[in-house]
Design a protein around this motif. Structure first.
Motif, PDB file in Angstrom:
ATOM      1  N   ALA A  84      -9.125 -10.004  -8.596  1.00 18.79           N
ATOM      2  CA  ALA A  84      -7.880 -10.538  -9.155  1.00 18.79           C
ATOM      3  C   ALA A  84      -6.703  -9.651  -8.786  1.00 18.79           C
ATOM      4  O   ALA A  84      -5.617 -10.146  -8.436  1.00 18.79           O
ATOM      5  CB  ALA A  84      -8.003 -10.660 -10.672  1.00 18.79           C
ATOM      6  N   ARG A  85      -6.885  -8.341  -8.843  1.00 14.88           N
ATOM      7  CA  ARG A  85      -5.792  -7.441  -8.503  1.00 14.88           C
ATOM      8  C   ARG A  85      -5.526  -7.422  -7.000  1.00 14.88           C
ATOM      9  O   ARG A  85      -4.376  -7.383  -6.562  1.00 14.88           O
ATOM     10  CB  ARG A  85      -6.104  -6.021  -8.989  1.00 14.88           C
ATOM     11  N   PHE A  86      -6.607  -7.466  -6.192  1.00 16.17           N
ATOM     12  CA  PHE A  86      -6.451  -7.391  -4.743  1.00 16.17           C
ATOM     13  C   PHE A  86      -5.765  -8.638  -4.198  1.00 16.17           C
ATOM     14  O   PHE A  86      -4.764  -8.551  -3.485  1.00 16.17           O
ATOM     15  CB  PHE A  86      -7.820  -7.209  -4.095  1.00 16.17           C
ATOM     16  N   PHE A  87      -6.293  -9.811  -4.544  1.00 16.09           N
ATOM     17  CA  PHE A  87      -5.731 -11.052  -4.026  1.00 16.09           C
ATOM     18  C   PHE A  87      -4.488 -11.482  -4.798  1.00 16.09           C
ATOM     19  O   PHE A  87      -3.720 -12.306  -4.315  1.00 16.09           O
ATOM     20  CB  PHE A  87      -6.773 -12.167  -4.069  1.00 16.09           C
ATOM     21  N   GLY A  88      -4.307 -10.940  -5.995  1.00 14.05           N
ATOM     22  CA  GLY A  88      -3.167 -11.329  -6.805  1.00 14.05           C
ATOM     23  C   GLY A  88      -1.872 -10.620  -6.469  1.00 14.05           C
ATOM     24  O   GLY A  88      -0.888 -10.767  -7.191  1.00 14.05           O
ATOM     25  N   GLY A  89      -1.841  -9.842  -5.421  1.00 13.68           N
ATOM     26  CA  GLY A  89      -0.613  -9.178  -5.002  1.00 13.68           C
ATOM     27  C   GLY A  89      -0.805  -7.799  -4.430  1.00 13.68           C
ATOM     28  O   GLY A  89       0.082  -7.274  -3.754  1.00 13.68           O
ATOM     29  N   GLY A  90      -1.963  -7.173  -4.677  1.00  7.98           N
ATOM     30  CA  GLY A  90      -2.188  -5.830  -4.151  1.00  7.98           C
ATOM     31  C   GLY A  90      -2.250  -5.785  -2.641  1.00  7.98           C
ATOM     32  O   GLY A  90      -1.659  -4.904  -2.002  1.00  7.98           O
ATOM     33  N   TRP A  91      -2.960  -6.733  -2.049  1.00  5.49           N
ATOM     34  CA  TRP A  91      -3.090  -6.777  -0.587  1.00  5.49           C
ATOM     35  C   TRP A  91      -1.753  -7.085   0.058  1.00  5.49           C
ATOM     36  O   TRP A  91      -1.330  -6.399   1.003  1.00  5.49           O
ATOM     37  CB  TRP A  91      -4.145  -7.809  -0.221  1.00  5.49           C
ATOM     38  N   SER A  92      -1.059  -8.102  -0.415  1.00  5.58           N
ATOM     39  CA  SER A  92       0.217  -8.477   0.201  1.00  5.58           C
ATOM     40  C   SER A  92       1.252  -7.365   0.038  1.00  5.58           C
ATOM     41  O   SER A  92       2.051  -7.111   0.951  1.00  5.58           O
ATOM     42  CB  SER A  92       0.734  -9.774  -0.426  1.00  5.58           C
ATOM     43  N   ALA A  93       1.254  -6.666  -1.098  1.00  2.90           N
ATOM     44  CA  ALA A  93       2.194  -5.561  -1.294  1.00  2.90           C
ATOM     45  C   ALA A  93       1.899  -4.419  -0.328  1.00  2.90           C
ATOM     46  O   ALA A  93       2.819  -3.785   0.204  1.00  2.90           O
ATOM     47  CB  ALA A  93       2.127  -5.067  -2.740  1.00  2.90           C
ATOM     48  N   ALA A  94       0.619  -4.150  -0.087  1.00  3.60           N
ATOM     49  CA  ALA A  94       0.255  -3.098   0.862  1.00  3.60           C
ATOM     50  C   ALA A  94       0.706  -3.454   2.274  1.00  3.60           C
ATOM     51  O   ALA A  94       1.173  -2.595   3.034  1.00  3.60           O
ATOM     52  CB  ALA A  94      -1.250  -2.866   0.827  1.00  3.60           C
ATOM     53  N   VAL A  95       0.591  -4.733   2.642  1.00  8.19           N
ATOM     54  CA  VAL A  95       1.040  -5.170   3.968  1.00  8.19           C
ATOM     55  C   VAL A  95       2.553  -5.009   4.092  1.00  8.19           C
ATOM     56  O   VAL A  95       3.061  -4.526   5.110  1.00  8.19           O
ATOM     57  CB  VAL A  95       0.608  -6.628   4.218  1.00  8.19           C
ATOM     58  N   ARG A  96       3.283  -5.395   3.057  1.00 13.88           N
ATOM     59  CA  ARG A  96       4.741  -5.271   3.117  1.00 13.88           C
ATOM     60  C   ARG A  96       5.189  -3.807   3.176  1.00 13.88           C
ATOM     61  O   ARG A  96       6.255  -3.501   3.723  1.00 13.88           O
ATOM     62  CB  ARG A  96       5.378  -5.956   1.905  1.00 13.88           C
ATOM     63  N   SER A  97       4.373  -2.901   2.639  1.00 10.43           N
ATOM     64  CA  SER A  97       4.763  -1.488   2.655  1.00 10.43           C
ATOM     65  C   SER A  97       4.740  -0.882   4.049  1.00 10.43           C
ATOM     66  O   SER A  97       5.324   0.176   4.273  1.00 10.43           O
ATOM     67  CB  SER A  97       3.840  -0.684   1.726  1.00 10.43           C
ATOM     68  N   ILE A  98       4.053  -1.535   4.999  1.00 12.75           N
ATOM     69  CA  ILE A  98       4.028  -1.025   6.375  1.00 12.75           C
ATOM     70  C   ILE A  98       4.762  -2.000   7.303  1.00 12.75           C
ATOM     71  O   ILE A  98       4.427  -2.098   8.494  1.00 12.75           O
ATOM     72  CB  ILE A  98       2.588  -0.777   6.861  1.00 12.75           C
TER      73      ILE A  98
END
Length: 366
Positions: free
Chosen positions: A132-146
């Motif tokens: 829930a945390r990974f697919f709920g925004g954690g993954w996309s936020a990590a991508v945007r950080s780079i």
């Protein structure tokens, strides 16, 4: 017969043994002192427990509810007080160990402290919570950080495609250097349009599609892992790897363009390519992010900068593996089962839109 008078049987020990009176007095006083000390210790233990027992019970109730997954039933005041209650418990445990309180109280405090530590500092998260945390925004936020590194990786991949096209158009022998020949492979310079068309639309047997998908997934995973791992060499090998792999794409585009099959090839590639190339781009961007952090660490030590960048990109790479699984399934099944260019373009375009929306629009509010 001796002149000394006999000692009566009832005479005290001090009358028979020199200094015995002092020994008896010492033992009697020592026993009384031990009893008094024990009583004082018990009183201190009781007073210590009574003064703090209410806070211990409160902390125990909070921890029990969190362990049972009933965090919604905990009041805001209890959640706010949780860190302070844990620190108070840790202090009480330290005092209990120093003053050797009763074993039961000490065991209770140690057990509660261990349970509270996992709640305050090391909360356990189940697989469902992690997803829930990974697919709920954690993954996309990590991508945007780079994002800056993604732009660099995209530019390198486009440049590699152009370089591959130019190299092969200038000298067709470069095609064999970029794409090693395989027995029976019709994708070679000079191939007829019919031969190239047959490689894009398979109407034959599909029994080995599952094995084919697994093989492609393994190859793409190796490329992505190399892109990530080589970032620790200040990112320089990542630049070369991204250019080399996309130069092959440029060579293929040149080959099929010469026979008027450019759109058909793009459709054939887009089914899985919008996912696969996106994953490789993210892996390359992750490697570049680590290399850039090491080359320009600022006020940090080089290893510290690399470790920080590695933690940031680990989430991205977890998602890259999932993307490669999806790409392998699309390449091994969907691309072989769909034998028309328009549906292939539609599927590949839909996947591209999905990834763009998920990475750069989803979860921004969080």
């Amino acid at each position: 017969m001796s002149d000394a008078a006999p000692i009566p049987a009832s005479a005290s020990l001090s009358a028979r043994i020199p200094g015995a009176a002092r020994l008896v007095s010492w033992f009697a006083g020592s026993g009384q002192a031990d009893i008094a000390a024990a009583e004082q210790a018990a009183l201190r233990s009781d007073r210590f427990r009574l003064e703090r027992e209410a806070d211990w019970r409160r902390l125990q109730a909070i921890v029990t509810r969190i362990e049972a997954g009933r965090i919604r039933s905990i009041s805001d005041d209890d959640l706010i007080a949780l860190p302070a209650l844990y620190r108070m418990l840790a202090s009480s445990l330290s005092v209990a160990r120093e003053t050797t309180l009763d074993a039961a109280t000490l065991a209770y405090l140690e057990g509660l402290a261990q349970r509270a530590w996992f709640v305050v500092h090391g909360p356990e998260m189940g697989f469902r919570g992690w997803c829930a945390r990974f697919f709920g925004g954690g993954w996309s936020a990590a991508v945007r950080s780079i994002a800056p590194d993604i732009v660099i990786a995209l530019a390198l991949m486009i440049g590699g495609t152009v370089i591959g096209w130019l190299l092969v158009s200038g000298n067709p022998d470069w095609f064999y250097a970029l794409m090693p020949a395989q027995p029976g492979d019709a994708r070679v310079p000079g191939a007829s349009r019919a031969a190239l068309y047959a490689t894009l639309f398979d109407h034959g047997q599909r029994d080995g599609l599952a094995v084919f998908a697994a093989s492609l997934f393994s190859n793409n995973a190796q490329v992505s892992i190399l892109c990530y791992a080589l970032g620790f060499a200040f990112g320089v090998p990542v630049l070369l790897l991204l250019i080399h792999n996309t130069a092959l794409l440029g060579a293929l585009l040149w080959l099929y363009h010469g026979q008027g099959l450019t759109l058909e090839l793009v459709g054939w590639l887009m089914v899985h390519g919008t996912t696969e190339l996106f994953a490789i781009m993210l892996a390359g961007a992750s490697g570049l992010h680590i290399g850039r952090a090491m080359a320009f660490p600022g006020q940090r030590a080089v290893l510290d900068a690399a470790a920080e960048a590695g933690r940031r990109t680990a989430t991205v790479m977890t998602g890259v593996v999932l993307m490669l699984i999806v790409a392998g399934l699309l390449e091994g099944f969907a691309r072989q089962l769909i034998n028309a260019t328009a549906p292939r373009l539609a599927l590949g375009g839909a996947m591209l839109v999905w990834w763009l929306v998920y990475f750069f629009a989803f979860g921004r509010r969080r």
